[in-house]
Design a protein around this motif. Sequence first.
Motif, PDB file in Angstrom:
ATOM      1  N   ARG A   1     -19.164  13.024 -12.767  1.00 57.80           N
ATOM      2  CA  ARG A   1     -19.819  11.959 -13.533  1.00 57.80           C
ATOM      3  C   ARG A   1     -20.818  12.543 -14.537  1.00 57.80           C
ATOM      4  O   ARG A   1     -20.946  12.049 -15.658  1.00 57.80           O
ATOM      5  CB  ARG A   1     -20.530  10.986 -12.599  1.00 57.80           C
TER       6      ARG A   1
ATOM      7  N   GLU B   1     -12.697   6.894 -11.295  1.00 58.44           N
ATOM      8  CA  GLU B   1     -13.602   6.342 -12.305  1.00 58.44           C
ATOM      9  C   GLU B   1     -14.800   7.240 -12.598  1.00 58.44           C
ATOM     10  O   GLU B   1     -15.575   6.954 -13.515  1.00 58.44           O
ATOM     11  CB  GLU B   1     -14.097   4.972 -11.849  1.00 58.44           C
ATOM     12  N   SER B   2     -14.981   8.312 -11.855  1.00 53.29           N
ATOM     13  CA  SER B   2     -16.197   9.119 -11.993  1.00 53.29           C
ATOM     14  C   SER B   2     -16.399   9.618 -13.419  1.00 53.29           C
ATOM     15  O   SER B   2     -17.484   9.463 -14.000  1.00 53.29           O
ATOM     16  CB  SER B   2     -16.160  10.309 -11.033  1.00 53.29           C
TER      17      SER B   2
ATOM     18  N   ALA C   1     -16.732   6.627 -15.982  1.00 50.63           N
ATOM     19  CA  ALA C   1     -17.991   5.902 -15.788  1.00 50.63           C
ATOM     20  C   ALA C   1     -19.142   6.633 -16.464  1.00 50.63           C
ATOM     21  O   ALA C   1     -20.016   6.007 -17.084  1.00 50.63           O
ATOM     22  CB  ALA C   1     -18.270   5.733 -14.294  1.00 50.63           C
TER      23      ALA C   1
ATOM     24  N   ARG D   1     -18.775   6.075 -20.278  1.00 52.87           N
ATOM     25  CA  ARG D   1     -19.168   4.711 -20.651  1.00 52.87           C
ATOM     26  C   ARG D   1     -20.685   4.537 -20.608  1.00 52.87           C
ATOM     27  O   ARG D   1     -21.288   3.911 -21.489  1.00 52.87           O
ATOM     28  CB  ARG D   1     -18.506   3.704 -19.711  1.00 52.87           C
TER      29      ARG D   1
END
Length: 406
Positions: free
Chosen positions: A311, A344-345, A348, A351
């Motif tokens: 992330r 999604e790491s 995310a 984003r």
Amino acid sequence: MCFTSKVRIAPSSQPIAPSTGAGELLQLLRDQTPRTRAELAKLTGLARSTVGARVDALLASGLLAPSGEAASTGGRPPVRFAFNPEARVVVGADLGATHGRIALTDLAGRPLCELGEDVAITDGPGTVLDWVTSTTSRMLDMTGRTTHDLIGVGIGVPGPVEHSSGRPKRPPIMPGWDNYDVPAHVGRVFDVPVLVDNDVNIMALGEHAVAHPDVEHLLFVKVATGIGAGIISGGRLHRGAVGAAGDLGHVAAPHAPEVLCSCGNLGCLEAVASGPAIMRALAEIGISASSNADIVDLVRGGNIPAAHAVRQAGRTIGEVLATCVSLLNPSVIVIGGSLAQAGESLIAGVREVVYGRSLPLATSDLQIVAATTGVQAGVIGAATMVIQHALAADRVDLAIAAQSAS
């Protein structure tokens, strides 16, 4: 391109024949919607005799085929015609640092056959390109096609390319490839156009063609061992003056440590947010990962430090992409590459920063999504590159003129 066993499309450097108009008509028909001669005359504003001559030329080439009949208004029902994507085939090859994947597609870019193997780009152009040609020959045999059906070969490589010549230019992970004449090597086996581009550009073409065909402004970002971007602007791939557009990995990452990059500079995005950078960060806290696949497995397996590291890489990439959003104003950013498979790491993190740092006007309708084409993105994109070249109106006219003269 050949429309008969005796006709080949001329290389790009040869003069283009005067337009017969058939090539322009084909562009209209490439949506594969069946139409009658009368419907085509109405759409184009041309005389029915002119449309008829162009339809006949395209039928003779095989690029157009009858497709049922329209309702009769009295008398014999008129025949409809549609683009025939099965008329010829295209090869799309995606060469990575340690893999090779080749697809044989129809003229709509739909794979008819695919083969992938472990291929080391460091083995050099002779070995790798011989694998491309031998595998292509094998796939033609497997599908019952011949070299006369082949209209072109598209190749993506993991390094900078001068697209106009098809020669790699000082690729950092491709020893022996610098300025190598890739089209000439492949052309010794297949007498068709051979187009070469970097792997991220062809992935952008593939993702755009399959998942976002109606999007005019798209940014494809590959996050793997390296980081790069493919830019679709106005519906077309933007390569820049010398093919270096989208070299995102060697942009200085804001607030990043001054880690030495393979290019010789300090603090490049690739040096601090790519797969190897994440591996180093994990090693510092005692977590072993020796490949991008290991990182993905750790994240998918619920390893919290690995998810945090991925992330954070997404946040760092997002800092650079926020500038890209202000500069290019894309409507879609697609995150691809092997690390995009880590759930999604990564996305995310991207984003979080892009939506937070870019102006609302630029982000109000901006989508940041994961790639959907997976390992097919490169081969479909390479094939799409050839199809766009070979089916351009002037190239079709040239092939039809050559066929008429033979």
